[in-house]
Design an enzyme around this catalytic site. Structure first.
Site, mmCIF file in Angstrom:
data_model
loop_
_atom_site.group_PDB
_atom_site.id
_atom_site.type_symbol
_atom_site.label_atom_id
_atom_site.label_comp_id
_atom_site.label_asym_id
_atom_site.label_seq_id
_atom_site.Cartn_x
_atom_site.Cartn_y
_atom_site.Cartn_z
ATOM 1 N N TYR A 1 -1.573 0.240 10.731
ATOM 2 C CA TYR A 1 -1.836 -0.430 9.449
ATOM 3 C C TYR A 1 -0.594 -0.355 8.563
ATOM 4 O O TYR A 1 -0.121 -1.369 8.029
ATOM 5 C CB TYR A 1 -3.031 0.237 8.766
ATOM 6 C CG TYR A 1 -3.264 -0.189 7.333
ATOM 7 C CD1 TYR A 1 -3.831 -1.414 7.018
ATOM 8 C CD2 TYR A 1 -2.935 0.670 6.270
ATOM 9 C CE1 TYR A 1 -4.053 -1.791 5.703
ATOM 10 C CE2 TYR A 1 -3.155 0.303 4.957
ATOM 11 C CZ TYR A 1 -3.709 -0.929 4.664
ATOM 12 O OH TYR A 1 -3.925 -1.293 3.363
ATOM 13 N N GLU B 1 0.285 3.600 1.844
ATOM 14 C CA GLU B 1 0.427 4.024 3.243
ATOM 15 C C GLU B 1 1.860 3.803 3.740
ATOM 16 O O GLU B 1 2.267 4.392 4.738
ATOM 17 C CB GLU B 1 -0.550 3.257 4.128
ATOM 18 C CG GLU B 1 -1.996 3.703 3.987
ATOM 19 C CD GLU B 1 -2.262 5.108 4.527
ATOM 20 O OE1 GLU B 1 -1.754 5.437 5.605
ATOM 21 O OE2 GLU B 1 -2.953 5.870 3.837
ATOM 22 N N LYS C 1 1.780 -3.425 7.339
ATOM 23 C CA LYS C 1 1.930 -3.683 5.896
ATOM 24 C C LYS C 1 3.392 -3.595 5.452
ATOM 25 O O LYS C 1 3.777 -4.184 4.442
ATOM 26 C CB LYS C 1 1.072 -2.696 5.106
ATOM 27 C CG LYS C 1 -0.411 -3.077 5.067
ATOM 28 C CD LYS C 1 -0.698 -4.181 4.057
ATOM 29 C CE LYS C 1 -2.173 -4.432 3.896
ATOM 30 N NZ LYS C 1 -2.458 -5.472 2.902
ATOM 31 N N THR D 1 0.798 -1.219 0.000
ATOM 32 C CA THR D 1 0.000 0.000 0.000
ATOM 33 C C THR D 1 0.839 1.281 0.000
ATOM 34 O O THR D 1 1.951 1.304 0.561
ATOM 35 C CB THR D 1 -0.920 0.013 1.244
ATOM 36 O OG1 THR D 1 -1.399 1.332 1.470
ATOM 37 C CG2 THR D 1 -0.187 -0.425 2.509
HETATM 38 P P1 NDP Z 1 -11.496 -4.691 2.029
HETATM 39 O O1 NDP Z 1 -11.457 -4.159 3.420
HETATM 40 O O2 NDP Z 1 -12.662 -4.382 1.160
HETATM 41 O O3 NDP Z 1 -11.365 -6.287 2.083
HETATM 42 C C1 NDP Z 1 -10.521 -6.927 2.999
HETATM 43 C C2 NDP Z 1 -10.726 -8.413 2.900
HETATM 44 O O4 NDP Z 1 -9.880 -9.051 3.854
HETATM 45 C C3 NDP Z 1 -12.161 -8.867 3.223
HETATM 46 O O5 NDP Z 1 -12.491 -9.956 2.401
HETATM 47 C C4 NDP Z 1 -12.034 -9.329 4.661
HETATM 48 O O6 NDP Z 1 -13.003 -10.274 5.041
HETATM 49 C C5 NDP Z 1 -10.655 -9.973 4.609
HETATM 50 N N1 NDP Z 1 -10.078 -10.172 5.937
HETATM 51 C C6 NDP Z 1 -10.011 -9.287 6.957
HETATM 52 N N2 NDP Z 1 -9.427 -9.852 8.028
HETATM 53 C C7 NDP Z 1 -9.123 -11.122 7.666
HETATM 54 C C8 NDP Z 1 -8.551 -12.227 8.358
HETATM 55 N N3 NDP Z 1 -8.171 -12.132 9.633
HETATM 56 N N4 NDP Z 1 -8.385 -13.387 7.689
HETATM 57 C C9 NDP Z 1 -8.793 -13.499 6.393
HETATM 58 N N5 NDP Z 1 -9.361 -12.499 5.705
HETATM 59 C C10 NDP Z 1 -9.530 -11.323 6.330
HETATM 60 O O7 NDP Z 1 -10.133 -4.239 1.341
HETATM 61 P P2 NDP Z 1 -9.826 -3.926 -0.207
HETATM 62 O O8 NDP Z 1 -10.472 -4.944 -1.040
HETATM 63 O O9 NDP Z 1 -10.075 -2.490 -0.456
HETATM 64 O O10 NDP Z 1 -8.242 -4.106 -0.248
HETATM 65 C C11 NDP Z 1 -7.642 -5.351 -0.593
HETATM 66 C C12 NDP Z 1 -6.213 -5.369 -0.075
HETATM 67 O O11 NDP Z 1 -5.481 -4.302 -0.655
HETATM 68 C C13 NDP Z 1 -6.096 -5.193 1.433
HETATM 69 O O12 NDP Z 1 -4.996 -5.956 1.861
HETATM 70 C C14 NDP Z 1 -5.791 -3.715 1.590
HETATM 71 O O13 NDP Z 1 -5.089 -3.463 2.790
HETATM 72 C C15 NDP Z 1 -4.922 -3.477 0.360
HETATM 73 N N6 NDP Z 1 -4.934 -2.125 -0.170
HETATM 74 C C16 NDP Z 1 -6.127 -1.512 -0.467
HETATM 75 C C17 NDP Z 1 -6.132 -0.243 -0.998
HETATM 76 C C18 NDP Z 1 -7.414 0.432 -1.382
HETATM 77 O O14 NDP Z 1 -7.377 1.640 -1.649
HETATM 78 N N7 NDP Z 1 -8.524 -0.260 -1.465
HETATM 79 C C19 NDP Z 1 -4.862 0.494 -1.230
HETATM 80 C C20 NDP Z 1 -3.691 -0.283 -0.968
HETATM 81 C C21 NDP Z 1 -3.739 -1.540 -0.448
HETATM 82 P P3 NDP Z 1 -14.462 -9.822 5.598
HETATM 83 O O15 NDP Z 1 -15.289 -9.495 4.365
HETATM 84 O O16 NDP Z 1 -14.915 -11.019 6.321
HETATM 85 O O17 NDP Z 1 -14.243 -8.617 6.463
HETATM 86 P P1 GDP Z 2 -6.788 5.830 3.654
HETATM 87 O O1 GDP Z 2 -6.046 6.736 2.724
HETATM 88 O O2 GDP Z 2 -6.463 4.395 3.434
HETATM 89 O O3 GDP Z 2 -6.699 6.230 5.077
HETATM 90 O O4 GDP Z 2 -8.335 5.922 3.160
HETATM 91 P P2 GDP Z 2 -9.603 6.649 3.801
HETATM 92 O O5 GDP Z 2 -10.635 6.709 2.743
HETATM 93 O O6 GDP Z 2 -9.989 6.001 5.089
HETATM 94 O O7 GDP Z 2 -9.088 8.118 4.128
HETATM 95 C C1 GDP Z 2 -8.562 8.972 3.136
HETATM 96 C C2 GDP Z 2 -8.298 10.338 3.734
HETATM 97 O O8 GDP Z 2 -9.550 10.961 4.027
HETATM 98 C C3 GDP Z 2 -7.517 10.319 5.061
HETATM 99 O O9 GDP Z 2 -6.548 11.319 5.022
HETATM 100 C C4 GDP Z 2 -8.560 10.648 6.102
HETATM 101 O O10 GDP Z 2 -8.062 11.329 7.245
HETATM 102 C C5 GDP Z 2 -9.473 11.565 5.297
HETATM 103 N N1 GDP Z 2 -10.829 11.653 5.856
HETATM 104 C C6 GDP Z 2 -11.494 12.809 6.126
HETATM 105 N N2 GDP Z 2 -12.683 12.547 6.667
HETATM 106 C C7 GDP Z 2 -12.790 11.197 6.748
HETATM 107 C C8 GDP Z 2 -13.815 10.325 7.221
HETATM 108 O O11 GDP Z 2 -14.850 10.746 7.703
HETATM 109 N N3 GDP Z 2 -13.586 8.985 7.109
HETATM 110 C C9 GDP Z 2 -12.431 8.489 6.571
HETATM 111 N N4 GDP Z 2 -12.279 7.169 6.468
HETATM 112 N N5 GDP Z 2 -11.429 9.291 6.139
HETATM 113 C C10 GDP Z 2 -11.613 10.627 6.230
#
Ligand code: NDP
Ligand code: GDP
Length: 379
Positions: free
Chosen positions: A165, A138, A169, A136
């Protein structure tokens, strides 16, 4: 299940990316296996349309109960599935929540990655199984001095994570790279900047904004409370990003790649764009903790919002103990080496998200009015 097909195992298949990736792999003819967690209520709504009944004979989509905190379970699933490719997308993925559950996030997002890699090694599958690790942006932490000379974060920029987080990661990133170097495994990191979609979790900022836009426009919500409006993110569409994940595992050599749009946008401007989709123009006033947004114009007769109505307020409870102020990624390597070309821009992403949420709110309203939905959400 047929053995001639390529076999993929996806952790996090019930999440945003897992669901799009499963669709893509099925389209490409893969046999897809996913790991889902047992929950007290159904957590498969993003993939229910892919479900196939085992009793009906030959199927190419199958779910296994599992958890990234459970080594034995991971080893057993990998042994049973014998995957050609593993996409490790499972994670506790919410930055703000990671401050509340730092040990859990270390276990799942950090050690969970090790469990996958080590399971492949224990089972002697190092030569067969390719591994994608969901890293990520992050990891960069948004430190201005760590950008490259063009002003972006790229594959060579130093890391400085700013949340539990990010710290978990970073372990996942390095252990993936270490297993690649130590054991010659095809294990790659995709360092992905934020990517969104109508399937994005409801508490991430983009989805929170598009859902509130729909609910406010349709008179089902009064005001949207947000945290830091000054944060800037490089937002793309999840569909584009899962395509690149697949491409990363089809290369001749295992390497790490940044996936980004190369454009950064303020949270405040995402709010503006989202409301503009329903014909509502906003003006922002006040500073930092007191900032509000009011309706300046309502160009769509379908939505009856009075001019001057406050629709967004800042609530500092959404601030993070440490914030990543600005992210912008350099996709040059992915574009040149993977031939990756995203199909969506920010406008297209916002359009799709708002349209889907308008639909959702309308459907829920209809169900509620006809007595089929019992919820307080829109009271
Ligand atoms: P989501 O939060 O939508 O999905 C996370 C998935 O992980 C869900 O299926 C969840 O299951 C599963 N999960 C959580 N905890 C566990 C566990 N203990 N064991 C097995 N499975 C688990 O995330 P995204 O689809 O958005 O992201 C996919 C990956 O990419 C993640 O690793 C995220 O950190 C990473 N990522 C995402 C970004 C983004 O902008 N979306 C950016 C960069 C990286 P359940 O449905 O049961 O909660
Ligand atoms: P992140 O980049 O993985 O932390 O994705 P988020 O969507 O959770 O947050 C993106 C940015 O939006 C971060 O800088 C947050 O601090 C900002 N942010 C502002 N208001 C909110 C809020 O109400 N919820 C979340 N999730 N983020 C917020």
């Amino acid at each position: 299940m047929s053995s001639a097909k390529k076999v993929a195992l996806v952790t996090g298949i019930t999440g945003q990316d897992g669901s799009y990736l499963a669709e893509l792999l099925l389209e490409k003819g893969y046999e897809v296996h996913g790991v889902k967690r047992r929950a007290s209520s159904f957590n498969t709504k993003r993939i229910d349309h892919l479900y196939q009944d085992l009793h009906e004979g030959h199927i190419n989509f199958r779910l296994h109960y599992g958890d990234l905190t459970d080594s034995m379970n991971i080893i057993r699933i990998i042994q049973e599935v014998q995957p050609d490719e593993i996409y490790n997308l499972g994670a506790m993925s919410h930055v703000k929540v990671s401050f509340d559950s730092p040990e859990y996030v270390a276990n799942v997002d950090g050690i969970g990655t090790l469990r996958i890699l080590e399971a492949v090694r224990i089972l002697g599958l190092e030569k067969k199984t390719r591994i994608y690790q969901a890293s990520t942006s992050e990891l960069y932490g948004g430190l201005p001095e760590n950008k490259n000379e063009k002003g972006f974060y790229d594959e060579n920029s130093p890391f400085y994570p700013r949340s539990p987080y990010g710290v978990a990661k970073i372990y996942g990133f390095w252990i993936t790279k270490n297993y690649r170097e130590a054991y010659n495994m095809f294990a790659c990191n995709g360092v992905l900047f934020n990517h969104e979609s109508p399937r994005r979790g409801e508490t991430f900022v983009t989805r929170k904004i598009t859902m509130a836009t729909a609910a406010i426009a349709l008179g089902k919500q009064d005001c949207l409370y947000l945290g830091n409006l000054n944060a800037q993110r490089d937002w793309g569409h999840a569909k584009d990003y899962v395509e690149a994940m697949w491409r990363i595992l089809q290369q001749d050599k295992p390497e790490d790649y940044v996936l980004a749009m190369g454009v950064t946008t303020y949270v405040r401007d995402f709010v503006r764009l989202s409301f503009a989709e329903v014909g509502i123009e906003l003006t922002f006033e006040g500073t930092e903790e007191n900032e509000i947004a009011k309706v300046a114009k309502c160009n769509n007769p379908a939505y009856q919002l009075e001019i001057g109505k406050v629709v967004v307020r800042v609530d500092p409870k959404y601030y993070r103990p440490t914030e990543v102020d600005l992210l912008i990624g350099d996709p040059t390597k992915s574009k040149t080496k993977l031939g990756w070309e995203p199909k969506y821009d920010l406008q297209g992403l916002v359009q799709e998200m708002v349209a889907a949420d308008i639909d959702l709110v309308k459907r829920e309203k209809l169900l509620k009015e006809s007595g089929y939905l019992v919820t307080n959400q829109f009271d």
